[in-house]
Design an enzyme around this catalytic site. Structure first.
Site, short mmCIF file in Angstrom:
data_model
loop_
_atom_site.label_atom_id
_atom_site.label_comp_id
_atom_site.label_asym_id
_atom_site.label_seq_id
_atom_site.Cartn_x
_atom_site.Cartn_y
_atom_site.Cartn_z
N ARG A 103 0.88 -1.18 0.00
CA ARG A 103 0.00 0.00 0.00
C ARG A 103 0.91 1.21 0.00
O ARG A 103 1.73 1.39 0.91
CB ARG A 103 -0.91 0.01 1.24
N HIS A 130 -7.61 1.12 -6.22
CA HIS A 130 -7.79 0.21 -5.07
C HIS A 130 -8.51 -1.05 -5.57
O HIS A 130 -9.67 -1.28 -5.25
CB HIS A 130 -8.60 0.92 -3.99
N GLN A 133 -10.31 -3.69 -3.20
CA GLN A 133 -11.57 -3.17 -2.67
C GLN A 133 -12.70 -3.38 -3.67
O GLN A 133 -13.79 -3.83 -3.32
CB GLN A 133 -11.42 -1.67 -2.36
N ASP A 221 -17.16 7.78 -0.80
CA ASP A 221 -15.92 7.52 -0.07
C ASP A 221 -15.55 8.81 0.65
O ASP A 221 -16.14 9.88 0.40
CB ASP A 221 -14.82 7.09 -1.07
N CYS A 259 -16.33 1.94 0.91
CA CYS A 259 -15.17 1.07 1.16
C CYS A 259 -14.74 1.11 2.62
O CYS A 259 -14.07 0.20 3.08
CB CYS A 259 -14.02 1.47 0.25
N ARG A 287 -13.87 -8.33 1.69
CA ARG A 287 -12.45 -8.08 1.43
C ARG A 287 -11.64 -9.35 1.67
O ARG A 287 -10.77 -9.71 0.88
CB ARG A 287 -11.91 -6.95 2.34
N1 NVA Z 1 -9.93 6.83 -0.97
C1 NVA Z 1 -9.53 6.37 0.33
C2 NVA Z 1 -9.74 4.90 0.46
C3 NVA Z 1 -9.41 4.33 1.80
C4 NVA Z 1 -9.57 2.85 1.88
C5 NVA Z 1 -8.07 6.72 0.55
O1 NVA Z 1 -7.27 6.57 -0.38
O2 NVA Z 1 -7.72 7.15 1.64
N1 CP Z 2 -11.20 -0.03 2.66
C1 CP Z 2 -9.92 -0.13 3.07
O1 CP Z 2 -9.00 -0.37 2.30
O2 CP Z 2 -9.76 0.04 4.41
P1 CP Z 2 -8.39 0.18 5.19
O3 CP Z 2 -7.79 1.50 4.83
O4 CP Z 2 -8.79 0.10 6.65
O5 CP Z 2 -7.48 -0.94 4.80
#
Ligand code: NVA
Ligand code: CP
Length: 300
Positions: A103, A130, A133, A221, A259, A287
């Site tokens: 990540r 993502h 997800q 989101d 998500c 997930r």
């Molecule tokens: N769009 C959000 C998704 C988190 C799972 C982010 O990138 O922070």
């Molecule tokens: N939806 C998602 O990826 O959650 P986290 O940031 O908690 O991993």
């Protein structure tokens, strides 16, 4: 896909048949019908350059349930935090582990990892996408409502990384997608073009009501994704809250997904999050199931 490690980098890099296979594998794991230990003796390294609850725990639980193990690496605690390159880190990790989940912010780091690891690399979120997800989201819709083909999906708010992966999903699974975003936060033009080239109907608007009219799935989101430094977003995004009045404009059968983590009272109200159309907890659970499908495909 080319020979070599079976990476899971982005949905637009796959053929639909392979994604279908991975979804089916995930559904079989959920039913308890999957191969019980496809990861026996295998180790997944997980590198997090951003926080996570769901991704971390679902990958760890999934890997352990499949007979494997994980090594959790907070990037700041590794030599990555002191300037060792992604490529050199990949070369070393590939000698120790069977797959790597990362990540990170820049998608170029993901592709650099994949180019040098010699083992499968999985995208656990970047600033651009993502995909894990959205595989869970597709699985969740199918469980509740059947095929996405011919359905209309509405994305409300920030045209962010999750929205981009949903554009890829629309190109694969035959749904139309309408995105209502402020002009300054429209989704990736590349992802829009890719979905259209695959025959998906993609509509962009700045009017949430127009996007949700008759939609079968409504999603939003956070207004401020991880790493985003734009403090003015709340004002721009205030008209994009998913609330009961907006949900009422969707099809009567419409589901709500997010998500997570949600910022209740901002992009979504409690009434929608906790209401009868919300499937956010199934979505979160999935997930793990779909990632077991992804992991077993990568490791096979
Ligand atoms: N769009 C959000 C998704 C988190 C799972 C982010 O990138 O922070
Ligand atoms: N939806 C998602 O990826 O959650 P986290 O940031 O908690 O991993």
């Amino acid at each position: 896909m080319s020979s070599g490690p079976k990476h899971f980098l982005d949905l637009d890099l796959f053929d639909t048949q392979t994604l279908r296979h991975i979804l089916d594998l995930g559904a079989a794991f959920k039913r308890g019908a999957g191969n019980p230990a496809p990861a026996a003796g295998k180790i997944l390294a997980m590198i997090f350059e951003k926080p996570s609850t769901r991704t971390r725990v679902s990958f760890e639980s999934g890997m352990k349930q499949m007979g494997g193990d994980v090594i959790m690496m907070a990037a700041g605690d590794t030599q990555l935090g002191r300037g060792e390159t992604i490529a050199d880190t990949a070369r070393v990790l590939g000698r120790f582990v069977d797959a790597i989940m990362i990540r990170t912010d820049d998608p170029a780091k993901l592709t650099e990892m994949a180019a040098h690891a010699g083992v499968p690399v999985i995208n656990g979120l970047t600033d651009s996408s993502h995909p894990c997800q959205v595989m869970a989201d597709v699985m969740t819709f199918e469980e509740h409502r059947g095929s996405l083909a011919g359905k209309t999906v509405a994305w409300i708010g920030d045209g962010n990384n999750v929205a981009a992966s949903w554009l890829h999903a629309a190109g694969h699974f035959g749904c139309a997608i309408r995105l209502a975003c402020p002009a300054s936060l429209m989704p990736s033009a590349t992802a829009v073009a890719w979905a259209r080239a695959r025959g998906a109907t993609v509509e962009l608007t700045s009017d949430p009501a127009e996007a949700v009219a008759g939609a079968h799935l409504v999603m939003t989101d956070t207004w401020v994704s991880m790493g985003c430094k734009d403090a003015n977003r709340h004002q721009v995004l205030a008209p994009y809250q998913v609330n009961e009045a907006l949900m009422a404009k969707a099809d009567a059968s419409a589901l709500f997904m997010h998500c997570l983590p949600a910022h209740r009272g901002e992009e979504v109200t409690d009434a929608v999050m906790d209401g009868p159309q919300s499937v956010v907890w199934d979505e979160a659970e999935n997930r793990m199931h779909v990632q077991k499908g992804i992991l077993s495909w990568c490791l096979a």
